[in-house]
Design an enzyme around this catalytic site. Structure first.
Site, mmCIF file in Angstrom:
data_model
loop_
_atom_site.group_PDB
_atom_site.id
_atom_site.type_symbol
_atom_site.label_atom_id
_atom_site.label_comp_id
_atom_site.label_asym_id
_atom_site.label_seq_id
_atom_site.Cartn_x
_atom_site.Cartn_y
_atom_site.Cartn_z
ATOM 1 N N GLU A 34 39.333 -40.995 -12.698
ATOM 2 C CA GLU A 34 39.583 -39.662 -12.163
ATOM 3 C C GLU A 34 40.708 -39.838 -11.142
ATOM 4 O OE1 GLU A 34 36.680 -37.884 -9.561
ATOM 5 O OE2 GLU A 34 37.598 -35.908 -9.749
ATOM 6 N N ARG A 260 28.630 -52.288 -11.995
ATOM 7 C CA ARG A 260 29.911 -52.257 -11.306
ATOM 8 C C ARG A 260 30.015 -53.455 -10.371
ATOM 9 N NH1 ARG A 260 29.704 -46.889 -9.143
ATOM 10 N NH2 ARG A 260 31.922 -47.213 -8.850
ATOM 11 N N LYS A 270 35.047 -45.124 -3.294
ATOM 12 C CA LYS A 270 36.287 -44.365 -3.211
ATOM 13 C C LYS A 270 36.279 -43.444 -1.997
ATOM 14 C CE LYS A 270 38.320 -43.426 -7.624
ATOM 15 N NZ LYS A 270 38.549 -42.416 -8.668
#
Length: 560
Positions: A34, A260, A270
């Site tokens: 994104e 992850r 983020k």
RNA sequence: UGGGGGAUCGUCCAACGGUAGGACUCCAGACUCUGACUCUGGCUAUCUAGGUUCGAAUCCUAGUCCCCCAGCCA
């Protein structure tokens, strides 16, 4: 055609099995960022996985921007992401896509769902929807608008698209099961009204699909065979499948999830990274302390080191936190192979060779790379006045210190043996200058009589060296497991940046290119930074050399 | 007390019923004109309890602990 080698992880095992069984004829993966921030080392894991699998099994990997939320996404991020993926060493060829490319098709699929009675327009407020969703242990309640007619739903949905209603007034929801144990199946929102400008579609759209409604269908449009994502999407998979099964899609992708990356002394959220930039804790997304690909690149970390690191850590489903030391190992290994050797003195201490003639000098030969003869030799200037590293001298040496001290003979790398004769101090009692003698017979660094020295130290000529600024970076966070939440600021390392303003470089370093790593012998890997000026070069330390001596000293101290 | 996942050296990852292996770290040593690199050698692990089996990290049963999910974020 399947790669001959067996998969190295459970995902590659699946891919190989699918290929072998003929369930797919060519593997197609995708990396779907994104564009709401910069890529970081955690993304590198995903990129290497997706592009790596495509490469290894003769398939293809798409770069697809998951740009379904215009309130958070920006062109700057789109550009940066493309540059970072390329820098990492991957190529998507013609396969650059955007979820926004599919908005029209997604919209039509939404109408299909309405027509088949599987989606409805809900007029409840956001609070009501939340309230009626139930909790982890209690089922939700059906919306009072759940049984609207197909005609009314279609009419309302079209008017949502036409921009007749304000933000938040209505949403389109899937009609699944408000009592499901999986909260994602309690009539998830498929479309919301968002009056925002999209970086690609501008103001064309007033409504935007949610991730869950966009992702699987985008995969299906592109013919993705293996849609690889992280663990937190595991319980979205039933919804991913539901969409594909209830829509007339061109292919049937499948989702697989892996854990992850987490790294010690690092935050890869983020949201936190964005805050670090916005609140000025760092100088930008490419601050060399940032775990972003842009930061690592500026820091001097070669992409090969990232790829090697990712290969080493493997892929699995268990949550884990990798020791940052493992990453450092990959960085040193890559740098050791390729970096030219140079000499630079970070904290200079003046040395005067008393028996060396004043005003004279000579050129000595130095090796550019010890393991690569092809890298050749260079000349370095030797003169009466030199600088050595402050920490290479101790007036009262501790037991295992075998560098320079009063009366001791050491070797100046590629030059001569010198002996410390006298120590000069300032009023504060600090050592400011060493008076030494040299042995002309040891030119080049070897004594014809075969005598040995216990240390070789680096140096530069006082008159010929270049003044420079050197920046030493330490971990951004002071704790191995810093808070990834609101408390992150408390865990910041106040000493993450150390500026050495009086460093001295050997002249060859004047030609160093920005971002190209060199080894400052005995110290570490450095690269010229873009903030250099012609008058004043700035060098950044990528990473220090392993320092077992310093480690031993620290251990002794700890013992008391 | 709902649903979905996961537990193997200090750390990360293997072993797919047949000797628990590799990498990083750590420890000891060799080498060395970088206390680097390299090279030798070494320590350390199957969440617990039962069961099946000639044989279990792997299969079964019952537990324990950890992670994720209640955005109109992704």
């Amino acid at each position: 055609m399947a790669s001959a080698e067996a998969g190295r992880d459970f995902i590659r095992d699946i891919v190989k099995a699918d290929l072998d069984a003929g369930r797919v004829e060519q593997v197609v993966t995708r990396f779907p960022p994104e564009p709401n921030g910069y890529l970081h080392i955690g993304h590198a894991k995903s990129i290497c996985l997706n592009f790596g699998i495509a490469e290894e099994f003769g398939g293809q990997c798409h770069l697809r921007f998951d740009d379904t939320n215009p309130t958070k996404e920006e062109q700057e991020y789109i550009d940066a992401i493309e540059a970072d993926v390329r820098w990492l060493g991957f190529d998507w060829g013609q396969h650059l896509y955007h979820a926004s490319d599919y908005f029209e098709r997604l919209y039509n699929w939404a109408e299909d769902l309405i027509r088949s009675g599987k989606a409805y327009v809900d007029d409840q407020s956001q609070d009501e929807i939340r309230h009626n969703r139930g909790t982890l242990t209690e089922p939700g309640k059906n919306s009072p608008f759940r049984e609207r007619s197909v005609e009314e739903n279609l009419d309302l949905f079209r008017r949502m698209r036409a921009g007749e209603f304000p933000n938040g007034a209505r949403v389109l929801r899937a009609k699944i099961d408000m009592a499901s144990g999986n909260i994602n199946l309690r009539d998830p929102v498929l479309y919301r009204i968002l009056d925002a400008e999209h970086p690609r579609t501008g103001t064309t759209w007033k409504i935007y699909p949610s991730y869950d409604f966009a992702h699987g269908q985008s995969d299906a449009i592109e013919g993705i065979t293996h849609s690889i994502c992280t663990l937190e999407f595991e319980d979205h998979r039933p919804l991913y499948d539901w969409c594909l099964e209830n829509l007339n899609v061109p292919s049937r992708p499948h989702q697989y999830e892996f854990a992850r990356l987490n790294l010690t002394y690092t935050v890869l959220s983020k949201r936190v990274l964005t805050r670090l930039v916005q609140d000025g804790h760092v100088t930008g997304w490419d601050d060399p302390r940032m775990p972003t690909l842009a930061g690592l690149r500026r820091r001097g970390v070669p992409p090969a080191a990232l790829r090697d690191f990712v290969k080493r850590i493997g892929v699995a489903k268990a949550n884990s936190t990798v020791d940052a030391g493992m990453f450092e190992f990959s960085v040193r290994e890559a740098l050791n192979k390729t970096s030219l050797r140079r000499m630079a003195v970070l904290r200079p201490l003046k040395v005067i060779i008393e028996n060396y003639p004043e005003g004279e000098g000579e050129e000595l030969e130095a090796i550019n790379h010890p393991d690569d003869a092809a890298a050749g030799l260079r000349k370095i200037k030797f003169t009466r006045e030199l600088f050595i590293e402050q920490e290479d001298f101790m007036e009262h040496p501790e037991k295992k210190f075998f560098r320079m001290s009063p009366g001791r003979e050491v070797r100046l790398r590629y030059a001569y043996f010198i002996t410390c004769k006298e120590v000069k101090k300032n009023a504060a009692g600090e050592v400011i200058e060493l008076r030494c003698s040299y042995d002309p017979a040891t030119k080049g660094g070897n004594a014809p009589d075969g005598r040995k020295v216990k240390a070789t130290i680096h140096w530069v000529s006082a008159a010929h060296s270049l003044p420079a600024e050197v920046r030493i970076y330490n971990p951004l966070f002071s704790k191995p497991d810093p808070s990834g939440g609101e408390g992150f600021a408390n865990d910041l390392n106040p000493n993450s940046l150390e500026v050495l303003s009086g460093a001295r470089l050997e002249p060859a370093l004047a030609e160093a290119q920005v971002g190209v790593p060199v080894q400052f012998e005995r110290q570490g890997y450095f690269c010229r930074d873009r903030e250099s000026t012609p008058e004043r070069p700035v060098f950044i330390r990528t990473i220090g050399l392993r320092d077992t001596f310093a480690k031993d000293v620290a251990k002794e101290k700890a013992k008391g």
